[in-house]
Scaffold this active site. Structure first.
Site, PDB file in Angstrom:
ATOM      1  N   LYS A  89      -1.750   7.952   6.498  1.00  0.00           N
ATOM      2  CA  LYS A  89      -1.913   6.576   6.017  1.00  0.00           C
ATOM      3  C   LYS A  89      -0.529   5.927   5.936  1.00  0.00           C
ATOM      4  O   LYS A  89      -0.016   5.617   4.859  1.00  0.00           O
ATOM      5  CB  LYS A  89      -2.636   6.552   4.673  1.00  0.00           C
ATOM      6  CG  LYS A  89      -4.157   6.502   4.868  1.00  0.00           C
ATOM      7  CD  LYS A  89      -4.920   6.363   3.575  1.00  0.00           C
ATOM      8  CE  LYS A  89      -5.020   4.956   3.066  1.00  0.00           C
ATOM      9  NZ  LYS A  89      -5.932   4.082   3.800  1.00  0.00           N
TER      10      LYS A  89
HETATM   11  N1  PMP Z   1      -9.856   4.508   8.457  1.00  0.00           N
HETATM   12  C1  PMP Z   1      -8.755   3.869   8.077  1.00  0.00           C
HETATM   13  C2  PMP Z   1      -7.733   3.513   9.099  1.00  0.00           C
HETATM   14  C3  PMP Z   1      -8.564   3.533   6.719  1.00  0.00           C
HETATM   15  O1  PMP Z   1      -7.474   2.883   6.320  1.00  0.00           O
HETATM   16  C4  PMP Z   1      -9.549   3.891   5.789  1.00  0.00           C
HETATM   17  C5  PMP Z   1      -9.362   3.524   4.337  1.00  0.00           C
HETATM   18  N2  PMP Z   1      -8.570   4.472   3.679  1.00  0.00           N
HETATM   19  C6  PMP Z   1     -10.668   4.591   6.236  1.00  0.00           C
HETATM   20  C7  PMP Z   1     -10.808   4.878   7.577  1.00  0.00           C
HETATM   21  C8  PMP Z   1     -11.674   5.112   5.240  1.00  0.00           C
HETATM   22  O2  PMP Z   1     -11.038   6.172   4.543  1.00  0.00           O
HETATM   23  P1  PMP Z   1     -11.393   6.525   3.037  1.00  0.00           P
HETATM   24  O3  PMP Z   1     -12.839   6.810   3.003  1.00  0.00           O
HETATM   25  O4  PMP Z   1     -10.593   7.734   2.741  1.00  0.00           O
HETATM   26  O5  PMP Z   1     -11.011   5.352   2.219  1.00  0.00           O
END
Ligand code: PMP
Length: 310
Positions: free
Chosen positions: A153
């Site tokens: 991230k």
């Molecule tokens: N893909 C991306 C690129 C994201 O930024 C997110 C949000 N964090 C998600 C998918 C969904 O991930 P999560 O369920 O961990 O929030």
């Protein structure tokens, strides 16, 4: 009160003073990783629950490690900073917490420190997409993990999703769906995709260049507990058009029914039965109402005593 304070390196600072320098590697090279966590307020017992905080902290430290960042603080300090901030901002409603580790040091492209811990926490209820969204397949492919780790991230990765999101909005869609470089479905800019066909769910594999979404994993658990089969496999573009129903999932997005893709309605063009079942199950788990998930919906001792921590 909602956004009076921010947290920098574990200290509360007035919101407007929470800034980084233009010469920092964070500003110049996007040397910054983050996590988004949701807090769920429970009116009946006056508690705020930071849902699956431990999982978010684990991924945050994975992101830092992949970026070769070695901060002097650890998960316990991050959790303490978050709790202090939600108390200071008196968040007695559903909210969102953004935690970042950013290279505040000035220098060149290889500068690795110091790594500033920042936390922002603000009210956030259900998004409009919870009622359903119309998606368009983007002409921007999802970044491949071999180019920039898609499991990280890092804010630099978000330029890819941002281009897709801007294109989708210009073209009149609510959301973009990105294919990977092999032409299979990857994910949306900030959420992952599930598709349902004949009561069987499918979601792209981690190896399809998606973020290892925490919500995606939870949805798999919730589906299994309800006797639904989820296949983690490659998902083709045409399969999506032919799905009975589909939904996006993510921490911020929660569960968003996909009503159409490229203007082709899925099913009858309304949120499907499985989508509605899992959306309800997800919110119940997040608020600590599902015994199987209660330990992962950590209560923050808000309001006892009132106005503590500020
Ligand atoms: N893909 C991306 C690129 C994201 O930024 C997110 C949000 N964090 C998600 C998918 C969904 O991930 P999560 O369920 O961990 O929030």
């Amino acid at each position: 009160m909602s956004r009076e304070w921010a947290s920098l390196d574990g200290k509360l600072v007035p919101y407007e003073s929470a800034v980084v320098h233009i010469a920092s590697a964070a500003f110049k090279y996007a040397a910054s990783v983050f996590e988004g966590i949701r807090g769920y307020w429970r009116e009946e017992d006056g508690t705020l629950r930071l849902f699956v905080l431990a999982e978010h902290l684990r991924r945050f430290f994975d992101s830092l490690a992949l970026m070769r960042l070695a901060p002097p603080w650890g998960p316990a300090q991050v959790a303490a900073a978050i709790e202090e901030l939600v108390r200071a901002n008196e968040l007695r409603e559903d909210c969102y917490v953004r935690v970042a580790g950013s290279v505040s040091g000035r220098g060149n492209i290889a500068t690795r420190g110091p790594v500033l811990l920042s936390v922002d926490a603000f009210p956030l209820g259900r998004k409009p997409g919870a009622r359903g969204i119309h998606a368009g397949i983007s002409s921007w492919p999802r970044i491949a993990d071999a180019m920039m780790p898609s499991s990280l991230k890092c804010i630099a990765n978000y330029h890819n999703g941002r281009l897709a999101a801007l294109q989708a909005r210009t073209d009149g869609y609510d959301e973009a769906l990105l294919l990977n470089a092999r032409g299979h479905v990857a994910e949306a800019p900030t959420s992952c995709l599930f598709l349902a066909k004949a009561r069987r769910l499918a979601t792209p594999r981690l190896a399809d260049d998606i973020l290892p979404s925490i919500t995606r994993r939870l949805v798999c658990e919730l589906a299994a507990a309800r006797g639904l089969t989820v296949d983690e496999r490659e998902v083709t573009r045409s399969e999506v058009y032919l799905g009975d129903e589909a939904f996006l999932c993510g921490t911020g997005a929660e569960i968003q029914p996909v009503l159409s893709v490229d203007r082709i309605p899925l099913g009858d063009g309304r949120p499907g039965e499985i989508t509605r079942l899992l959306a309800g199950a997800y919110l119940a788990a997040a608020r600590g109402h599902d015994p199987a998930f209660r330990e992962r919906a950590l209560p923050v001792a808000l309001g006892v005593p009132a106005r503590s921590g500020a």
